[in-house]
Design a protein around this motif. Structure first.
Motif, PDB file in Angstrom:
ATOM      1  N   GLY A 222       0.816  -1.214   0.000  1.00 44.59           N
ATOM      2  CA  GLY A 222       0.000   0.000   0.000  1.00 44.59           C
ATOM      3  C   GLY A 222       0.845   1.257   0.000  1.00 44.59           C
ATOM      4  O   GLY A 222       0.547   2.219  -0.726  1.00 44.59           O
ATOM      5  N   ALA A 223       1.910   1.275   0.797  1.00 47.12           N
ATOM      6  CA  ALA A 223       2.794   2.442   0.848  1.00 47.12           C
ATOM      7  C   ALA A 223       3.527   2.636  -0.474  1.00 47.12           C
ATOM      8  O   ALA A 223       3.676   3.768  -0.957  1.00 47.12           O
ATOM      9  N   VAL A 224       3.981   1.527  -1.077  1.00 45.95           N
ATOM     10  CA  VAL A 224       4.655   1.621  -2.377  1.00 45.95           C
ATOM     11  C   VAL A 224       3.669   2.093  -3.440  1.00 45.95           C
ATOM     12  O   VAL A 224       4.025   2.877  -4.330  1.00 45.95           O
ATOM     13  N   CYS A 225       2.433   1.617  -3.357  1.00 48.77           N
ATOM     14  CA  CYS A 225       1.404   2.037  -4.310  1.00 48.77           C
ATOM     15  C   CYS A 225       1.174   3.548  -4.220  1.00 48.77           C
ATOM     16  O   CYS A 225       1.010   4.217  -5.244  1.00 48.77           O
ATOM     17  N   TYR A 226       1.185   4.093  -3.013  1.00 43.99           N
ATOM     18  CA  TYR A 226       1.024   5.539  -2.850  1.00 43.99           C
ATOM     19  C   TYR A 226       2.225   6.293  -3.416  1.00 43.99           C
ATOM     20  O   TYR A 226       2.080   7.403  -3.952  1.00 43.99           O
ATOM     21  N   LEU A 269      -4.255   3.239   7.079  1.00 40.89           N
ATOM     22  CA  LEU A 269      -3.133   2.701   7.843  1.00 40.89           C
ATOM     23  C   LEU A 269      -3.531   2.482   9.294  1.00 40.89           C
ATOM     24  O   LEU A 269      -3.171   1.459   9.904  1.00 40.89           O
ATOM     25  N   GLY A 270      -4.272   3.426   9.865  1.00 37.52           N
ATOM     26  CA  GLY A 270      -4.726   3.270  11.241  1.00 37.52           C
ATOM     27  C   GLY A 270      -5.613   2.041  11.408  1.00 37.52           C
ATOM     28  O   GLY A 270      -5.500   1.299  12.395  1.00 37.52           O
ATOM     29  N   ILE A 271      -6.499   1.819  10.455  1.00 38.61           N
ATOM     30  CA  ILE A 271      -7.368   0.636  10.504  1.00 38.61           C
ATOM     31  C   ILE A 271      -6.533  -0.634  10.387  1.00 38.61           C
ATOM     32  O   ILE A 271      -6.771  -1.630  11.092  1.00 38.61           O
ATOM     33  N   PHE A 350       7.652   9.114   0.224  1.00 35.87           N
ATOM     34  CA  PHE A 350       8.843   8.314  -0.048  1.00 35.87           C
ATOM     35  C   PHE A 350       9.403   7.762   1.265  1.00 35.87           C
ATOM     36  O   PHE A 350       9.767   6.579   1.351  1.00 35.87           O
ATOM     37  N   ALA A 351       9.436   8.616   2.285  1.00 41.69           N
ATOM     38  CA  ALA A 351       9.903   8.169   3.599  1.00 41.69           C
ATOM     39  C   ALA A 351       8.951   7.138   4.193  1.00 41.69           C
ATOM     40  O   ALA A 351       9.392   6.165   4.828  1.00 41.69           O
ATOM     41  N   PHE A 352       7.638   7.309   3.981  1.00 41.29           N
ATOM     42  CA  PHE A 352       6.668   6.345   4.495  1.00 41.29           C
ATOM     43  C   PHE A 352       6.893   4.960   3.876  1.00 41.29           C
ATOM     44  O   PHE A 352       6.788   3.933   4.566  1.00 41.29           O
ATOM     45  N   PRO A 362       4.090   1.840  12.355  1.00 42.14           N
ATOM     46  CA  PRO A 362       3.551   2.747  13.379  1.00 42.14           C
ATOM     47  C   PRO A 362       4.229   4.120  13.376  1.00 42.14           C
ATOM     48  O   PRO A 362       3.584   5.129  13.701  1.00 42.14           O
ATOM     49  N   TRP A 363       5.501   4.189  13.000  1.00 39.98           N
ATOM     50  CA  TRP A 363       6.186   5.487  12.956  1.00 39.98           C
ATOM     51  C   TRP A 363       5.549   6.416  11.922  1.00 39.98           C
ATOM     52  O   TRP A 363       5.556   7.633  12.093  1.00 39.98           O
ATOM     53  N   ILE A 364       5.037   5.823  10.845  1.00 36.94           N
ATOM     54  CA  ILE A 364       4.359   6.641   9.834  1.00 36.94           C
ATOM     55  C   ILE A 364       3.181   7.367  10.479  1.00 36.94           C
ATOM     56  O   ILE A 364       2.991   8.570  10.300  1.00 36.94           O
ATOM     57  N   LEU A 365       2.414   6.610  11.249  1.00 44.10           N
ATOM     58  CA  LEU A 365       1.242   7.180  11.917  1.00 44.10           C
ATOM     59  C   LEU A 365       1.652   8.222  12.942  1.00 44.10           C
ATOM     60  O   LEU A 365       1.037   9.292  13.041  1.00 44.10           O
TER      61      LEU A 365
END
Length: 394
Positions: A222-226, A269-271, A350-352, A362-365
């Motif tokens: 999901g993060a790569v897709c974003y 992401l939270g879900i 990119f960092a996410f 969790p650090w992303i959140l």
């Protein structure tokens, strides 16, 4: 001030007399437009920037039949005519490829060699072409095209100059080099910037399902897709600048889609983290996501409303200006500018993606929550300090 005095202050209307020399290059398609059409757009852009009431009378001198390839746009500042009312002010050629805002410098340079005694009736095509050819080319302003082999490098140079001044480091060195290659392909198809914005936004649907799955592979995918969405998102602006399709409505639509995609990313992401964890900390993740979305929504409620409006005034990022001013007051301008560079959309996602790969979702959140909270606090402090917050400017 009454209407009469306002009119008296307006500059006198000016009508440029323009000759366009057309040969087989008139139908060459470069960066999505035929050369004859691009000339019309470039001339119209020059007239808009030159004076509010400037216009042009254009005579096309052609070696070939161009009746089937007349410029498609209807441009109210340009009138095509069989003859000029006075000697030409400007001689153009369909072999000239103009970068954005390149006509002004070309006009100034040609004025040094173009004499007012040019007689269109007596001058042959090749004699008029000499006034264009002798000026040569100017990097990132215009190119004189001798043959079609020059088209690919011209397209590459043109798209290389199509970035935005507010691009972050990731956009400049990673996203743009990729998106430009994709845009070169897209320009061969009749796709509009808004259509591409919708198409890229739809990619967020599978990304959200992957994030909400909560598994390591799902969050990484999901993060790569974003990150891929961020790369593709640059194409709509490149298409609009290449085809002269920029509009305030298009900018609003693109900005609104970006805002919605950011909020959906955090909530998904939270879900996902809520579903993955089986301890009490799961509620912390879900709460962070909901609160982050709520804080951003509260801070940008008026901005989002104006993005959806059909007002003709241009939007100014005053919500960001307030936060920058307030942040500089408390932390200093240097540190605040650095934070904003790190928080740019291209850098953040990119960092996410990197954090997701290393199992630190969790650090992303936490980062998004901290930025949302800090931005809201600085925004309130800026308002309390009386910083300007008007969202629209004339």
């Amino acid at each position: 001030m009454n209407a009469l005095s306002t009119r008296s202050r307006l500059p006198e209307p000016i009508t440029y007399q323009v000759v366009v020399l057309a040969d087989e290059s008139a139908d060459w398609k470069i960066a999505g437009l035929s050369q004859l059409t691009r000339l019309a757009f470039a001339l119209d852009e020059f007239l808009q920037n030159e004076r509010a009431n400037a216009s042009a009378t254009v005579v096309v001198r052609s070696k070939i039949d161009i009746s089937s390839m007349q410029p498609s746009p209807t441009l109210p500042r340009i009138a095509f005519a069989p003859d000029l009312s006075s000697p030409p002010d400007l001689i153009l050629s369909t072999r000239l490829f103009f970068f954005r805002d390149g006509v002004k410098e070309f006009c100034e340079r040609q004025a040094r060699v173009l004499t007012k005694d040019v007689d269109l009736a007596d001058s042959k095509f090749d004699e008029l072409d000499r006034f264009v050819r002798d000026i040569g080319s100017s990097p990132n302003k215009w190119q004189y095209i001798e043959n079609q082999k020059q088209i690919p490098p011209i397209e590459i140079a043109f798209l290389s100059a199509a970035g935005k001044s507010q691009d972050g480091l990731v956009a400049k060195y990673i996203n743009r080099p990729i998106s430009r290659r994709i845009t070169r392909v897209l320009l061969h198809f009749p796709i509009t910037p808004n259509q591409w914005t919708v198409a890229t936004s739809l990619l967020a649907l599978p990304a959200c399902f992957l994030l909400a799955d909560g598994s390591y592979s799902g969050i990484v995918a999901g993060a790569v897709c974003y990150q891929v969405i961020n790369i593709l998102d640059g194409c709509d602006g490149e298409i609009s600048r290449a085809k002269y399709l920029e509009s305030e409505r298009g900018r609003r639509f693109d900005a609104f889609c970006d805002l919605v995609l950011n909020l959906i990313f955090v909530l998904s992401l939270g879900i996902g983290l809520f579903r993955r964890e089986q301890t009490e900390v799961r509620w912390v993740y879900l709460s962070e996501a909901v609160l982050s979305v709520s804080m951003v929504a509260v801070r940008l409620a008026r901005y989002a409303r104006d993005l959806l409006s059909d007002a003709t005034t241009k939007l100014s990022p005053q919500h960001e200006t307030v936060i920058r001013t307030s942040g500089a007051r408390f932390f200093g301008s240097g540190f605040t500018d650095w934070l904003f560079q790190m928080a740019k959309r291209d850098v953040a996602f990119f960092a996410f993606a990197i954090l997701a790969v290393f199992g630190r979702a969790p650090w992303i959140l936490h980062c998004f929550f901290a930025f949302a909270l800090g931005s809201l606090i600085l925004s309130w402090k800026g308002r309390a300090a009386g910083d300007k917050i008007d969202i629209a400017v004339q």
